[in-house]
Each structure stands twice: as C-alpha cells, then as structure tokens.
Design a protein around this motif. Structure first.
Motif, PDB file in Angstrom:
ATOM      1  N   PRO A   7       7.952   1.397  -8.897  1.00 26.75           N
ATOM      2  CA  PRO A   7       9.371   1.359  -8.548  1.00 26.75           C
ATOM      3  C   PRO A   7       9.824   0.054  -7.905  1.00 26.75           C
ATOM      4  CG  PRO A   7       8.146   2.823  -7.084  1.00 26.75           C
ATOM      5  CD  PRO A   7       7.232   2.471  -8.209  1.00 26.75           C
ATOM      6  N   THR A   8       8.979  -0.586  -7.106  1.00 31.88           N
ATOM      7  CA  THR A   8       9.393  -1.817  -6.438  1.00 31.88           C
ATOM      8  C   THR A   8       9.615  -2.941  -7.432  1.00 31.88           C
ATOM      9  OG1 THR A   8       8.127  -1.163  -4.490  1.00 31.88           O
ATOM     10  CG2 THR A   8       8.823  -3.449  -4.610  1.00 31.88           C
ATOM     11  N   VAL A   9       8.701  -3.096  -8.376  1.00 29.13           N
ATOM     12  CA  VAL A   9       8.849  -4.140  -9.387  1.00 29.13           C
ATOM     13  C   VAL A   9      10.020  -3.829 -10.317  1.00 29.13           C
ATOM     14  CG1 VAL A   9       7.765  -5.100 -11.462  1.00 29.13           C
ATOM     15  CG2 VAL A   9       6.512  -5.018  -9.312  1.00 29.13           C
ATOM     16  N   LYS A  42      27.339  -5.503  -0.548  1.00 29.56           N
ATOM     17  CA  LYS A  42      26.581  -4.487  -1.276  1.00 29.56           C
ATOM     18  C   LYS A  42      26.074  -5.054  -2.600  1.00 29.56           C
ATOM     19  CE  LYS A  42      26.990  -0.031  -3.650  1.00 29.56           C
ATOM     20  NZ  LYS A  42      27.849   1.146  -3.933  1.00 29.56           N
ATOM     21  N   ILE A  43      26.951  -5.746  -3.326  1.00 29.17           N
ATOM     22  CA  ILE A  43      26.551  -6.344  -4.599  1.00 29.17           C
ATOM     23  C   ILE A  43      25.452  -7.377  -4.369  1.00 29.17           C
ATOM     24  CG2 ILE A  43      27.336  -7.618  -6.619  1.00 29.17           C
ATOM     25  CD1 ILE A  43      28.489  -4.787  -6.359  1.00 29.17           C
ATOM     26  N   SER A  44      25.595  -8.147  -3.316  1.00 29.66           N
ATOM     27  CA  SER A  44      24.592  -9.173  -3.004  1.00 29.66           C
ATOM     28  C   SER A  44      23.232  -8.546  -2.709  1.00 29.66           C
ATOM     29  CB  SER A  44      25.056 -10.012  -1.807  1.00 29.66           C
ATOM     30  OG  SER A  44      24.091 -10.965  -1.456  1.00 29.66           O
ATOM     31  N   ARG A  45      23.226  -7.471  -1.915  1.00 27.05           N
ATOM     32  CA  ARG A  45      21.961  -6.810  -1.577  1.00 27.05           C
ATOM     33  C   ARG A  45      21.323  -6.176  -2.799  1.00 27.05           C
ATOM     34  NH1 ARG A  45      25.037  -5.043   2.856  1.00 27.05           N
ATOM     35  NH2 ARG A  45      25.172  -2.945   1.984  1.00 27.05           N
ATOM     36  N   ILE A  46      22.158  -5.655  -3.718  1.00 29.48           N
ATOM     37  CA  ILE A  46      21.627  -5.082  -4.959  1.00 29.48           C
ATOM     38  C   ILE A  46      20.970  -6.177  -5.797  1.00 29.48           C
ATOM     39  CG2 ILE A  46      22.304  -4.120  -7.198  1.00 29.48           C
ATOM     40  CD1 ILE A  46      24.418  -2.458  -5.696  1.00 29.48           C
ATOM     41  N   GLU A  47      21.620  -7.328  -5.884  1.00 23.90           N
ATOM     42  CA  GLU A  47      21.123  -8.423  -6.727  1.00 23.90           C
ATOM     43  C   GLU A  47      19.886  -9.091  -6.158  1.00 23.90           C
ATOM     44  OE1 GLU A  47      24.066 -11.259  -7.810  1.00 23.90           O
ATOM     45  OE2 GLU A  47      25.228  -9.847  -9.019  1.00 23.90           O
ATOM     46  N   THR A  48      19.664  -8.957  -4.884  1.00 25.25           N
ATOM     47  CA  THR A  48      18.453  -9.528  -4.284  1.00 25.25           C
ATOM     48  C   THR A  48      17.338  -8.491  -4.174  1.00 25.25           C
ATOM     49  OG1 THR A  48      19.329  -9.085  -2.061  1.00 25.25           O
ATOM     50  CG2 THR A  48      19.687 -11.291  -2.979  1.00 25.25           C
ATOM     51  N   GLY A  49      17.633  -7.253  -4.575  1.00 24.88           N
ATOM     52  CA  GLY A  49      16.627  -6.200  -4.541  1.00 24.88           C
ATOM     53  C   GLY A  49      16.366  -5.648  -3.159  1.00 24.88           C
ATOM     54  N   GLY A  97       9.985  -3.525   4.427  1.00 22.46           N
ATOM     55  CA  GLY A  97      10.220  -4.399   3.296  1.00 22.46           C
ATOM     56  C   GLY A  97       9.509  -3.904   2.043  1.00 22.46           C
ATOM     57  N   ALA A  98       9.405  -4.802   1.067  1.00 21.93           N
ATOM     58  CA  ALA A  98       8.895  -4.424  -0.244  1.00 21.93           C
ATOM     59  C   ALA A  98       7.430  -4.789  -0.441  1.00 21.93           C
ATOM     60  CB  ALA A  98       9.738  -5.112  -1.325  1.00 21.93           C
TER      61      ALA A  98
END
Length: 287
Positions: A7-9, A42-49, A97-98
């Motif tokens: 899921p992370t990748v 929100k869009i920025s956080r989505i695009e940076t994962g 974190g991831a």
C-alpha cells in the motif's frame, strides 16, 4: 507479496501520477483546490503522498484532468489498494511516516551505519539496550513494544522473496559493547549468521580507512522493482528522519555508498574481523 506491490508504494505511485496529470492539464494546485472545493494544502499533501486519498477524490480529480475510461478506473483501483493497511499500522505509535511501508516493498536496501548495528540485523537484547539508551524516560512497556516492532521488521530478511540487503558499518559498531560482553557476543554472532544468507552482504569500514564518505551520518537507499517507483533515500539524522527523492540527491547518496563499499573491507575480510572481535569477548553462557 511481490516486492513493490504494498500500500505505501501504491500510494506513492498514485501521488506521482496525480501530480503528472495535473501538470499535463496545465492546472495549478490552487486551481484544483478551488474547482474541487477543497484546500490547496490537501491537494499538495495528496501529491506528495503524505496523506491517503479516497477513490472518490481520485475520480473527481481525474475527471477534472480529462482522464476517462480504463485509465481512470485503473487509477481509482490503485487508490483502493493504497488504502489497505499493512501490519505496521498495529504499531502506529512506534512507526511514524512511510518508512516501514517503503522498506517492506523495497527490492533492494543499501544501508550505512556508523554508531550501531542496523535495525534489521540487531538481536532482541541488543535492540532492547539501544532503545533503553536512546529513550531513558520510557517505561518498560513502551520499550518492549518498540523491541517487538523491530523484531517484526526483521522478518523481511527471511521472507520467501527477500530484498537484496547490503549493509556497510563503521568498525566502531563492532567494538562498542552495547549491553555488555554477552549481549555484544550474541550480536556479533548474529551478524556472522546473517551474512551467510545469499541476499545479505555486510562490510566494515576499518579505522585505518580514515575519513570516509559516510561521516555525514547514517542513511538508507531503498530501491524498487518498478521503473515507476524511483529510489528513495532515508536519512536518519532527525527524530523522525527525512526522505530524499530528487534524482540528484539519490545519485549523490548512491555515489557515497559506492565510495563506502570501496573503502570497506571485502565481505570475507569483514567476517574475519567480526569473528576476531567476537573471539575477544566472553563466550555466551549456556545456562
């Protein structure tokens, strides 16, 4: 599980695709936020994962970007798969974190450590001593929880499809008596045992090498099997660490690792040095 399919990748891959499609549609993050009636952050956080995204949000974004048909449905399905929870979510107070999700999906791991044995190679008693020293105000319950989490991480190396793991450590690591002679003797024996695995390579940079490329601090380079998932560097120099994904940064650390491998003893000579260090310690008691 196939490497690179966790899921992370998947979330990272989805984030990259959403960013690429937005740029191809010639839209700014602010414009997307305005059109979808949500914040630009929100869009920025989505695009940076950094945050997950619902399949519905993905569908709305892709409609805005003009993507339709099977391509859109494939990315919506990717969003569903990216929301699945890995085993590490049961330890979310330990893992931030991831990092663990990326580690679990990596096909190759190249680690450098100057102060302690890398986490995937530690014995349980060594881990306990390290965590106790690094968190002097933690109670025993918290320490045991962190030890258990690290032991679960180590199952990666005995997975049916394990990553290629290459660790370079400074000679100081094998001489620092973490937990006393018995704990350290057990730990050195563990290094010798793991080095026998076909997918594990261990090298020591000897004191005689002098100044070397790793003096900046510990780091880990995570490689992935799919071209769509570029390498990531995890730099372990802050409480939570940080990630480097830009190609010039990844290339710099890859070069550093190559220089470290060149400065280090060959793997066979490394094992001799570790065995000699172990031989100077008391034998493990059998009782």
């Amino acid at each position: 599980m196939t490497r690179g399919q966790g899921p992370t990748v998947r979330r990272r891959r989805l984030a990259s695709e959403l960013r690429r499609l937005r740029e191809a549609a010639d839209l700014t993050i602010d414009e997307v936020g305005e059109k979808l009636e949500c914040s630009a952050s929100k869009i920025s956080r989505i695009e940076t994962g950094h945050v997950g995204v619902t399949p519905r949000d993905v569908r709305d974004m892709l409609e805005l970007y003009g993507l339709a048909g099977d391509e859109r449905e494939a990315l919506v399905q990717l969003a569903r798969e990216a929301r699945k929870r890995g085993w590490w979510h049961a330890y979310n107070e330990v893992f931030t974190g991831a990092f663990v999700g990326l580690e679990a999906d990596a096909s190759s791991l190249r680690a450098f450590q100057a102060l302690l044995v890398p986490g995937l190679l530690q014995t349980e008693r060594y881990t306990h001593q390290v965590i106790r020293a690094m968190r002097p105000d933690a109670d025993e319950t918290e320490i045991q929880r962190r030890v258990a989490a690290r032991m679960l991480r180590q199952e990666l190396l005995t997975d049916p499809s394990p990553p290629q793991y290459w660790a370079v450590i400074d000679e100081a690591v094998i001489h620092r008596r973490v937990g006393g002679p018995e704990v350290m003797a057990e730990q050195l024996a563990r290094l010798l045992e793991l080095a026998e695995l076909p997918h594990v390579t261990i090298q020591v940079v000897p004191f005689g090498a002098g100044a070397h490329a790793g003096m900046e601090g510990p780091f880990l380079i995570l490689g992935f099997p799919e071209q769509a998932d570029p390498d990531v560097v995890y730099v372990d120099s802050t409480p939570s660490g940080f990630y480097l994904e830009m190609p010039p940064d990844v290339h710099r650390y890859s070069m550093m690792f190559d220089h470290l491998r060149a400065a280090a003893l060959k793997p066979d000579d490394t094992l001799e040095l570790i065995a000699e260090a172990a031989g100077r310690l008391p034998l493990l008691r059998k009782d």
